[in-house]
Design a protein around this motif. Structure first.
Motif, PDB file in Angstrom:
ATOM      1  N   PRO A  64      75.490  29.827  74.441  1.00 32.92           N
ATOM      2  CA  PRO A  64      76.113  29.812  73.112  1.00 32.92           C
ATOM      3  C   PRO A  64      75.401  30.703  72.099  1.00 32.92           C
ATOM      4  O   PRO A  64      76.035  31.198  71.168  1.00 32.92           O
ATOM      5  CB  PRO A  64      76.035  28.335  72.691  1.00 32.92           C
ATOM      6  N   ASP A  65      74.106  30.930  72.294  1.00 35.95           N
ATOM      7  CA  ASP A  65      73.354  31.744  71.341  1.00 35.95           C
ATOM      8  C   ASP A  65      73.701  33.220  71.429  1.00 35.95           C
ATOM      9  O   ASP A  65      73.472  33.975  70.477  1.00 35.95           O
ATOM     10  CB  ASP A  65      71.841  31.559  71.551  1.00 35.95           C
ATOM     11  N   THR A  66      74.213  33.643  72.548  1.00 33.21           N
ATOM     12  CA  THR A  66      74.539  35.071  72.730  1.00 33.21           C
ATOM     13  C   THR A  66      76.031  35.316  72.941  1.00 33.21           C
ATOM     14  O   THR A  66      76.442  36.468  73.147  1.00 33.21           O
ATOM     15  CB  THR A  66      73.759  35.646  73.916  1.00 33.21           C
ATOM     16  N   ALA A  67      76.808  34.279  72.904  1.00 33.98           N
ATOM     17  CA  ALA A  67      78.251  34.434  73.129  1.00 33.98           C
ATOM     18  C   ALA A  67      78.856  35.354  72.070  1.00 33.98           C
ATOM     19  O   ALA A  67      78.489  35.303  70.894  1.00 33.98           O
ATOM     20  CB  ALA A  67      78.945  33.079  73.109  1.00 33.98           C
ATOM     21  N   ALA A  68      79.788  36.208  72.492  1.00 34.90           N
ATOM     22  CA  ALA A  68      80.427  37.155  71.583  1.00 34.90           C
ATOM     23  C   ALA A  68      81.936  36.998  71.636  1.00 34.90           C
ATOM     24  O   ALA A  68      82.478  36.343  72.533  1.00 34.90           O
ATOM     25  CB  ALA A  68      80.037  38.594  71.938  1.00 34.90           C
ATOM     26  N   TRP A  69      82.604  37.617  70.687  1.00 32.05           N
ATOM     27  CA  TRP A  69      84.069  37.546  70.605  1.00 32.05           C
ATOM     28  C   TRP A  69      84.677  38.477  71.644  1.00 32.05           C
ATOM     29  O   TRP A  69      85.058  39.599  71.359  1.00 32.05           O
ATOM     30  CB  TRP A  69      84.514  37.917  69.196  1.00 32.05           C
ATOM     31  N   GLN A  70      84.768  37.955  72.841  1.00 33.40           N
ATOM     32  CA  GLN A  70      85.304  38.769  73.946  1.00 33.40           C
ATOM     33  C   GLN A  70      85.857  37.864  75.031  1.00 33.40           C
ATOM     34  O   GLN A  70      85.600  36.689  75.063  1.00 33.40           O
ATOM     35  CB  GLN A  70      84.215  39.669  74.511  1.00 33.40           C
TER      36      GLN A  70
ATOM     37  N   ILE B  98      92.548  32.548  73.918  1.00 34.83           N
ATOM     38  CA  ILE B  98      91.152  32.342  73.520  1.00 34.83           C
ATOM     39  C   ILE B  98      90.293  32.107  74.761  1.00 34.83           C
ATOM     40  O   ILE B  98      90.541  31.165  75.522  1.00 34.83           O
ATOM     41  CB  ILE B  98      91.026  31.150  72.556  1.00 34.83           C
ATOM     42  N   THR B  99      89.298  32.954  74.950  1.00 35.57           N
ATOM     43  CA  THR B  99      88.362  32.770  76.049  1.00 35.57           C
ATOM     44  C   THR B  99      87.326  31.722  75.660  1.00 35.57           C
ATOM     45  O   THR B  99      87.222  31.314  74.497  1.00 35.57           O
ATOM     46  CB  THR B  99      87.648  34.090  76.368  1.00 35.57           C
ATOM     47  N   ARG B 100      86.523  31.308  76.636  1.00 34.93           N
ATOM     48  CA  ARG B 100      85.479  30.318  76.339  1.00 34.93           C
ATOM     49  C   ARG B 100      84.437  30.898  75.384  1.00 34.93           C
ATOM     50  O   ARG B 100      83.915  30.190  74.515  1.00 34.93           O
ATOM     51  CB  ARG B 100      84.815  29.851  77.628  1.00 34.93           C
ATOM     52  N   GLN B 101      84.117  32.179  75.547  1.00 36.31           N
ATOM     53  CA  GLN B 101      83.157  32.795  74.630  1.00 36.31           C
ATOM     54  C   GLN B 101      83.721  32.854  73.212  1.00 36.31           C
ATOM     55  O   GLN B 101      83.001  32.585  72.233  1.00 36.31           O
ATOM     56  CB  GLN B 101      82.784  34.202  75.101  1.00 36.31           C
ATOM     57  N   MET B 102      84.988  33.196  73.092  1.00 37.77           N
ATOM     58  CA  MET B 102      85.613  33.217  71.769  1.00 37.77           C
ATOM     59  C   MET B 102      85.611  31.817  71.162  1.00 37.77           C
ATOM     60  O   MET B 102      85.434  31.647  69.949  1.00 37.77           O
ATOM     61  CB  MET B 102      87.036  33.765  71.884  1.00 37.77           C
ATOM     62  N   GLN B 103      85.801  30.816  71.998  1.00 37.02           N
ATOM     63  CA  GLN B 103      85.789  29.436  71.507  1.00 37.02           C
ATOM     64  C   GLN B 103      84.407  29.077  70.949  1.00 37.02           C
ATOM     65  O   GLN B 103      84.311  28.389  69.928  1.00 37.02           O
ATOM     66  CB  GLN B 103      86.180  28.479  72.626  1.00 37.02           C
ATOM     67  N   VAL B 104      83.349  29.557  71.595  1.00 37.70           N
ATOM     68  CA  VAL B 104      81.997  29.315  71.096  1.00 37.70           C
ATOM     69  C   VAL B 104      81.821  29.947  69.713  1.00 37.70           C
ATOM     70  O   VAL B 104      81.231  29.342  68.806  1.00 37.70           O
ATOM     71  CB  VAL B 104      80.946  29.867  72.074  1.00 37.70           C
TER      72      VAL B 104
ATOM     73  N   PHE C 226      94.541  26.174  70.355  1.00 33.77           N
ATOM     74  CA  PHE C 226      94.347  27.389  69.569  1.00 33.77           C
ATOM     75  C   PHE C 226      94.833  28.638  70.293  1.00 33.77           C
ATOM     76  O   PHE C 226      95.044  29.675  69.660  1.00 33.77           O
ATOM     77  CB  PHE C 226      92.879  27.521  69.154  1.00 33.77           C
ATOM     78  N   SER C 227      95.030  28.530  71.584  1.00 38.88           N
ATOM     79  CA  SER C 227      95.605  29.661  72.321  1.00 38.88           C
ATOM     80  C   SER C 227      97.091  29.819  72.029  1.00 38.88           C
ATOM     81  O   SER C 227      97.715  30.778  72.485  1.00 38.88           O
ATOM     82  CB  SER C 227      95.380  29.489  73.831  1.00 38.88           C
TER      83      SER C 227
END
Length: 270
Positions: free
Chosen positions: A264-270, A216-222, A210-211
């Motif tokens: 994963p519960d707090t991951a954000a698009w960053q 795509i960062t790991r947080q974005m992946q979440v 997807f990159s």
């Protein structure tokens, strides 16, 4: 490009009058004087430059040749060296100009593709998209993505990459995505557990695939993993590959993120 001058105009013009007559700056005339390319034939009692008609004629020729693209050294040769091959110099400049026009036309084509990519995402017709990405592909998705994400850095990165990609490039990306879908389905079928080395390897393959659109960062992946379960389009795609695959993919992504210190519960698009 050639300028028309009134031959009845007064001679012995000041530098300001000469610059206005020729359409160049006073600074330019000063420079040409300093390098002995075009010097005034006289000066006033106060020491100011005065240009006679002969001076103006030389200046007119300099202006014409400069507008044709010749550099000042070439112009000096053309004007001062009787043996100078004027036609050869002009033909060389003509060749350079043609090459520049070709380069500018290519840049114009690239710019048009970039604009189109920023506005539409994929530079393919609806039929071409469906043929490449399969019957489950909705050609309206790029337009919907443009509406949702068009002002984001990710969309700009995606558009810039899209503008330079060929049909073969997109086919390779589509083939990689299809192979990944099958690998995910096979892993789920064989009972691969979230957090296992095999599952983590698939998560990395997913992020890498997807990159291709934008980094795509790991947080974005979440965040993407969450969308697979709640967004109807994503869910329908993965459920079409294998029932339950959307949730299983989200779980292996979450497990991989936790192992790397991401909640994963707090991951954000960053």
């Amino acid at each position: 490009m050639e300028r028309v001058f009134d031959e009845n105009d007064a001679v012995d013009l000041t530098v300001g009058q000469a610059s206005a007559r020729l359409g160049v700056t006073v600074r330019t005339l000063h420079h040409w004087d300093e390098i002995a390319l075009a010097r005034p034939s006289s000066r006033s009692a106060g020491g100011y430059r005065l240009y006679a008609e002969g001076d103006l004629e030389r200046l007119r020729r300099i202006v014409v040749y400069r507008e044709l693209g010749l550099d000042l050294d070439s112009i000096r040769s053309v004007l001062d060296d009787p043996s100078a091959a004027i036609v050869t110099a002009l033909r060389a400049q003509q060749g350079q100009l043609a090459a520049r026009i070709e380069h500018l036309n290519a840049l114009g084509d690239d710019l048009a593709r970039m604009v189109d990519a920023h506005e539409h995402g994929l530079l393919m017709t609806a039929e071409e998209q469906t043929a490449m990405f399969g019957p489950g592909w909705n050609p309206q998705w790029p337009a919907e993505a443009r509406q949702r994400y068009g002002d984001t850095p990710e969309w700009r990165q995606y558009a810039e990459r899209s503008a330079s990609r060929t049909a073969d490039d997109w086919q390779a990306i589509a083939d990689t995505a299809a192979a990944l879908d099958q690998a995910l389905a096979d892993a789920m079928d064989t009972g691969v557990e979230p957090g296992s080395p095999a599952a983590d390897s698939l998560v990395e393959q997913h992020r890498e695939a997807f990159s291709a659109y934008f980094p795509i960062t790991r947080q974005m992946q979440v965040v993407l993993g969450r969308m697979y379960e709640v967004d109807p389009a994503y869910t329908a795609h993965y459920e079409g590959v294998r029932p339950g695959l959307a949730s299983w993919l989200r779980r292996i992504i979450d497990a991989s993120a936790r192992a790397r210190g991401i909640d994963p519960d707090t991951a954000a698009w960053q």
